[in-house]
Design an enzyme around this catalytic site. Structure first.
Site, PDB file in Angstrom:
ATOM      1  N   HIS A  62      51.179  56.530  54.711  1.00 33.10           N
ATOM      2  CA  HIS A  62      50.418  55.729  53.739  1.00 33.10           C
ATOM      3  C   HIS A  62      51.272  55.192  52.645  1.00 33.10           C
ATOM      4  O   HIS A  62      52.639  55.497  52.775  1.00 33.10           O
ATOM      5  CB  HIS A  62      49.326  56.409  52.903  1.00 33.10           C
ATOM      6  CG  HIS A  62      49.663  57.664  52.345  1.00 33.10           C
ATOM      7  ND1 HIS A  62      50.642  58.564  52.619  1.00 33.10           N
ATOM      8  CD2 HIS A  62      49.427  58.111  50.775  1.00 33.10           C
ATOM      9  CE1 HIS A  62      50.507  59.675  51.670  1.00 33.10           C
ATOM     10  NE2 HIS A  62      49.918  59.182  50.623  1.00 33.10           N
ATOM     11  N   HIS A  64      51.486  55.464  49.444  1.00 41.31           N
ATOM     12  CA  HIS A  64      52.082  56.040  48.258  1.00 41.31           C
ATOM     13  C   HIS A  64      53.698  56.196  48.378  1.00 41.31           C
ATOM     14  O   HIS A  64      54.265  56.624  49.221  1.00 41.31           O
ATOM     15  CB  HIS A  64      51.388  57.232  48.004  1.00 41.31           C
ATOM     16  CG  HIS A  64      50.030  57.326  47.384  1.00 41.31           C
ATOM     17  ND1 HIS A  64      49.122  58.168  47.791  1.00 41.31           N
ATOM     18  CD2 HIS A  64      49.381  56.277  46.632  1.00 41.31           C
ATOM     19  CE1 HIS A  64      47.770  57.682  46.949  1.00 41.31           C
ATOM     20  NE2 HIS A  64      48.084  56.828  46.531  1.00 41.31           N
ATOM     21  N   ASP A  66      56.005  58.297  47.485  1.00 40.17           N
ATOM     22  CA  ASP A  66      56.648  59.370  47.895  1.00 40.17           C
ATOM     23  C   ASP A  66      56.572  59.411  49.480  1.00 40.17           C
ATOM     24  O   ASP A  66      57.273  60.345  49.909  1.00 40.17           O
ATOM     25  CB  ASP A  66      56.047  60.712  47.315  1.00 40.17           C
ATOM     26  CG  ASP A  66      54.747  60.773  47.560  1.00 40.17           C
ATOM     27  OD1 ASP A  66      53.856  59.843  47.662  1.00 40.17           O
ATOM     28  OD2 ASP A  66      54.273  61.739  47.696  1.00 40.17           O
ATOM     29  N   HIS A  67      55.930  58.699  50.213  1.00 40.45           N
ATOM     30  CA  HIS A  67      56.041  58.625  51.613  1.00 40.45           C
ATOM     31  C   HIS A  67      56.772  57.382  52.188  1.00 40.45           C
ATOM     32  O   HIS A  67      56.981  57.395  53.520  1.00 40.45           O
ATOM     33  CB  HIS A  67      54.743  58.603  52.037  1.00 40.45           C
ATOM     34  CG  HIS A  67      53.927  59.777  51.579  1.00 40.45           C
ATOM     35  ND1 HIS A  67      54.016  60.933  52.555  1.00 40.45           N
ATOM     36  CD2 HIS A  67      53.342  60.218  50.546  1.00 40.45           C
ATOM     37  CE1 HIS A  67      53.236  62.021  51.768  1.00 40.45           C
ATOM     38  NE2 HIS A  67      53.037  61.482  50.439  1.00 40.45           N
ATOM     39  N   HIS A 142      42.247  60.345  51.851  1.00 40.33           N
ATOM     40  CA  HIS A 142      43.080  60.198  50.584  1.00 40.33           C
ATOM     41  C   HIS A 142      42.659  59.047  49.962  1.00 40.33           C
ATOM     42  O   HIS A 142      41.854  58.307  50.230  1.00 40.33           O
ATOM     43  CB  HIS A 142      44.442  60.112  51.356  1.00 40.33           C
ATOM     44  CG  HIS A 142      45.546  60.439  50.229  1.00 40.33           C
ATOM     45  ND1 HIS A 142      45.602  61.494  49.456  1.00 40.33           N
ATOM     46  CD2 HIS A 142      46.808  59.654  49.942  1.00 40.33           C
ATOM     47  CE1 HIS A 142      46.615  61.435  48.744  1.00 40.33           C
ATOM     48  NE2 HIS A 142      47.281  60.366  48.938  1.00 40.33           N
ATOM     49  N   ASP A 212      48.848  62.839  53.425  1.00 34.33           N
ATOM     50  CA  ASP A 212      48.223  63.809  52.588  1.00 34.33           C
ATOM     51  C   ASP A 212      46.611  63.461  52.606  1.00 34.33           C
ATOM     52  O   ASP A 212      46.173  62.535  52.992  1.00 34.33           O
ATOM     53  CB  ASP A 212      48.427  62.969  50.903  1.00 34.33           C
ATOM     54  CG  ASP A 212      49.835  62.869  50.447  1.00 34.33           C
ATOM     55  OD1 ASP A 212      50.739  63.136  51.491  1.00 34.33           O
ATOM     56  OD2 ASP A 212      50.024  62.475  49.356  1.00 34.33           O
ATOM     57  N   HIS A 270      54.491  69.247  50.953  1.00 36.78           N
ATOM     58  CA  HIS A 270      54.186  68.328  49.972  1.00 36.78           C
ATOM     59  C   HIS A 270      53.702  68.886  48.624  1.00 36.78           C
ATOM     60  O   HIS A 270      52.738  68.583  48.003  1.00 36.78           O
ATOM     61  CB  HIS A 270      52.974  67.634  50.349  1.00 36.78           C
ATOM     62  CG  HIS A 270      52.579  66.462  49.874  1.00 36.78           C
ATOM     63  ND1 HIS A 270      51.694  66.297  48.707  1.00 36.78           N
ATOM     64  CD2 HIS A 270      52.899  65.140  49.621  1.00 36.78           C
ATOM     65  CE1 HIS A 270      51.494  65.133  48.330  1.00 36.78           C
ATOM     66  NE2 HIS A 270      52.455  64.306  48.785  1.00 36.78           N
TER      67      HIS A 270
END
Ligand SMILES: [Zn+2]
Ligand SMILES: [Zn+2]
Length: 304
Positions: A62, A64, A66-67, A142, A212, A270
């Site tokens: 996805h 976000h 941090d990915h 999410h 997530d 995570h």
């Protein structure tokens, strides 16, 4: 035949305590797949001696940061190092626009072809297949569209036992039917059972990456009895409300999914920046599902 997962990042949004945001490399039969590409993924690949030029498929769960915030650096380095082999990216469709605009304003024309495969986050689909492996999406819950990925080996045909084929003088033209499980009939009409001529193939191995998500039992049928499950565990159960607000899972909830899905082994990751010491999360998960391990950077998980 190798089936190995290397953890490159195990942190949630904030890189801290030498933990990096999410990224993993899978080596399945010497094909290398990158799953998520948080900030610093390329540096982590160098640290753990992953040859990034061997990666031909990248899966992004996805959008976000941090990915995927490490992706531009990786794409750019591949270009600078002279890559010519096409690179396939499986991700939410908006990622293409994000990448294109950065290439546009740096006036970069990549030396290799970048092939985007938009991933639908409303229903599970097979998004990748080769002769050995299939990848299906897992629909997660999410704040923005998010999918996990199920990597599974294909069911192989039965294995011929060479000595027996010679002993019974079986012609090559019969091999395909034997691999499919059929018995062999000699020209004289005698039946030789398939079991005498072939062995069982290897049981297909499977790995699911789930990050997530809010606690989500809808994923259970799809991951039932798999060999290895990676599931996010951003918080502990004392932050259950916080987990729900942010559409994340606690360590105990991740373990409950593992129990209900009867998986063989669980890796949790995570982790929130609030936890310097991760052992309380491990203890919480193990109290529910014993065969749990922390995702520690540089650790490799083999599926035998
Ligand atoms: Zn995240
Ligand atoms: Zn997220």
């Amino acid at each position: 035949m190798t089936f190995e997962i290397t953890i490159l990042g195990s942190s949630s949004a904030t890189p801290i305590y030498q933990r990096h945001p999410t990224a993993q490399v899978l080596n399945i039969h010497e094909r290398f797949f990158l799953v998520d590409c948080g900030e610093g993924t390329l540096i982590q690949m160098n640290r753990y001696r992953i040859k990034f030029h061997r990666i031909n498929q990248i899966f992004i769960s996805h959008l976000h940061g941090d990915h995927y915030l490490g992706l531009m650096g990786l794409l750019s380095t591949m270009h600078l190092q002279g890559r010519t082999v096409p690179l396939h990216i499986y991700a939410p469709f908006e990622l293409q626009e994000i990448v294109d605009i950065q290439l546009k304003y740096s006036q970069t024309s990549l030396r290799y072809e970048l092939v985007f495969h938009p991933v639908n986050s409303s229903s599970s689909k097979k998004i990748y297949e080769d002769e050995d492996v299939e990848v299906h999406t897992i629909i997660l819950n999410h704040r923005i569209p998010c999918t996990g990925f199920l990597f599974s080996e294909k069911q192989k045909l039965r294995k011929l036992i060479k000595e027996k084929l010679y002993e019974y003088n079986i012609p090559v033209t019969a091999y395909h039917d034997l691999k499919m499980g059929k018995d062999y009939t000699t020209p004289e009409g005698k039946i030789i059972s398939n079991n005498e001529l072939t062995d069982d193939p290897r049981i297909p191995r499977s790995y699911a990456f789930c990050s997530d998500t809010l606690y989500n039992e809808h994923i259970i049928p799809q991951i039932r009895k798999i060999d290895l499950l990676y599931h996010e565990a951003t918080f502990m159960n004392d932050k259950l409300e916080r987990a729900a607000e942010t559409f994340h899972t606690t360590a105990a909830q991740a373990a409950a999914i593992a129990v209900k899905a009867e998986v063989k082994r669980l890796i949790i990751g995570h982790f929130s920046a609030r936890y310097k010491n991760l052992y309380p999360l491990l203890d919480e998960a193990k109290a529910v599902f014993e065969n749990t391990t922390l995702a520690i950077e540089g650790d490799r998980f083999m599926i035998e």
